[in-house]
Design an enzyme around this catalytic site. Structure first.
Site, PDB file in Angstrom:
ATOM      1  NE  ARG A 216      -3.683  -2.235   2.536  1.00  0.00           N
ATOM      2  CZ  ARG A 216      -3.693  -3.142   3.484  1.00  0.00           C
ATOM      3  NH1 ARG A 216      -2.859  -3.034   4.510  1.00  0.00           N
ATOM      4  NH2 ARG A 216      -4.526  -4.160   3.448  1.00  0.00           N
ATOM      5  CG  ASP A 256     -15.288  -4.169  -1.762  1.00  0.00           C
ATOM      6  OD1 ASP A 256     -14.061  -4.389  -1.726  1.00  0.00           O
ATOM      7  OD2 ASP A 256     -16.139  -5.009  -1.409  1.00  0.00           O
ATOM      8  CG  ASP A 305      -5.539  -6.811  -2.998  1.00  0.00           C
ATOM      9  OD1 ASP A 305      -5.250  -7.978  -3.326  1.00  0.00           O
ATOM     10  OD2 ASP A 305      -5.534  -6.424  -1.808  1.00  0.00           O
ATOM     11  CB  CYS A 345      -4.525 -13.409  -2.034  1.00  0.00           C
ATOM     12  SG  CYS A 345      -6.307 -13.509  -2.326  1.00  0.00           S
TER      13      CYS A 345
END
Length: 401
Positions: A216, A256, A305, A345
């Site tokens: 970040r 989001d 991400d 991830c």
């Protein structure tokens, strides 16, 4: 405990199965173990003495015959005393490393096998601790682990976030439990001078993703010299990249699908005095990127991400295509001379495969560029040298022409 040492069962490997463990691997798989009637009768999570087929001791392990990972290393000492003192020693070493690396008490304190506590994650939020225990052996030992944590840190809040589906592999129930203190509201998180809010009750995983801490800051540093930069933060979660970019002076659009995540991100922006620089939109990121691209919107920095696209090996072909599509769409809204940060991830996705999909996506978007940095998780997520699974996070920073 003396009785436990005296009565500790012996589990043996099949012939020729010990080499990997002797070289430092902390797991023995079910097809490597001589599943005798005695071994099959052991309760899940039993502390055992693991031996090679010729009786050579390999250490103290936690044994569960049901999952593929049937034995997990606790200690190379086959007679190790597994008590609060044992855990306190492990925890003290983990704490020393974190305090050396990070100057605030907000970090991952224990990263499973890499810190010698198999299948166990502990995240620290000041005087609050969140545990995720994903092995049957550590589930049985949780009371002793909590005793050691109390001696070492005396936390005021302790939460068991044992609701991960991976627990089903060990035939463990899924549950959430506050075992100390009360949890009435989100707790504050501090990172590189920024303040955030983590929902320890309903947030993803433990409520916060410490693994992206340094990424970040690195992304925000790309904005130096561009005080009027526009930033798009896809999959913003609780505002990690958003707030750091806004603190660097950028105007940030955050996306989001979770209304709760957006609420926490908006509150974090206000905490840091950058609310006027941030806008928050509830949206699917793929759809939003396509829409913004068609409108001709361009951003100096785009960060994507996403949650794991590949949760098991069966998902790999589809997941790789999703990463390529994400790279194509995200590159399409990066301004000429801008920057793109793409993350994965999914531990099933190898770094080379991830970079290959990114390069394919850039080619499809017609955007030449160069890789500036490839990184992983912050150092409070150490990597076990024999477990590539612990090196799961990949972040690729690119400059596009």
């Amino acid at each position: 405990m003396a009785k436990e040492l005296q009565d500790r069962a012996v589990v043996r490997l099949k012939p020729q199965a010990q080499r990997r463990i002797k070289l430092g691997h902390p797991w023995a798989f079910s097809n490597e173990i001589d599943m005798t009637a005695e071994a099959k009768s052991l309760p899940p999570g039993s502390i055992v003495r693991l031996e090679s087929s010729d009786g050579t001791p390999l250490g103290t392990f936690l044994f569960n015959r049901h999952p593929l990972i049937a034995a997990r290393l606790l200690s190379r000492d086959p007679e190790a005393r597994i008590d609060a003192g044992f855990f306190k020693q492990r925890l003290a070493r983990a704490l020393e490393i974190r305090e050396r690396l990070i100057n605030v008490p907000f970090y991952r304190l224990v990263h499973a096998e890499a810190d010698g506590l198999p299948g166990t994650v502990i995240d620290r939020f000041g005087d609050a601790l969140v545990l995720q225990v994903n092995s049957a052996g550590m589930e049985l030992l949780t009371p002793v682990l909590l005793e050691a944590l109390d001696d070492l840190l005396a936390p005021s809040i302790v939460v068991l976030r044992n609701d991960s589906p991976v627990r089903s592999l060990e035939r463990l129930e899924l549950y959430f439990r506050v075992v100390r203190g009360s949890l009435e509201a989100p707790v504050e998180v501090q990172e590189h001078g920024a303040r955030y809010l983590a929902d320890l009750r309903e947030g993803q995983k433990t409520g916060w993703f410490y693994d992206q801490r340094d990424n970040r800051l690195w992304a925000a540093d790309l904005l130096r010299g561009h005080p009027d930069a526009r930033v798009l933060d896809a999959y913003c979660f609780a505002g990690g990249f958003t707030v750091q970019a806004a603190l660097a002076g950028a105007e940030v659009t955050a996306l989001d699908r979770s209304a709760r995540a957006l609420e926490l991100a908006e509150q974090a922006a206000a905490l840091n005095g950058v609310a006027e620089r941030c806008s928050f939109r509830k949206s699917d990121s793929f759809a939003a990127l396509e829409h913004l691209g068609r409108k001709g919107e361009r951003f100096h920095l785009v960060v994507a991400d996403p949650p794991a696209f590949v949760k098991n090996r069966r998902d790999l072909p589809q997941g790789l295509r999703a990463y390529r599509k994400l790279a194509r769409l995200a590159a399409g809204v990066v301004a000429p001379g801008g920057y793109l940060v793409l993350c994965s991830c999914s531990h099933h996705v190898e770094p080379a495969a991830f970079l290959d999909q990114i390069s394919r996506g850039l080619a499809e978007a017609g955007r030449p560029g160069r890789v500036l940095r490839q990184s992983g998780a912050a150092p409070d997520h150490p990597v076990h040298p024999r477990l590539p699974e612990t090196q799961y996070l990949k972040a690729v920073f690119l400059a596009l022409d």
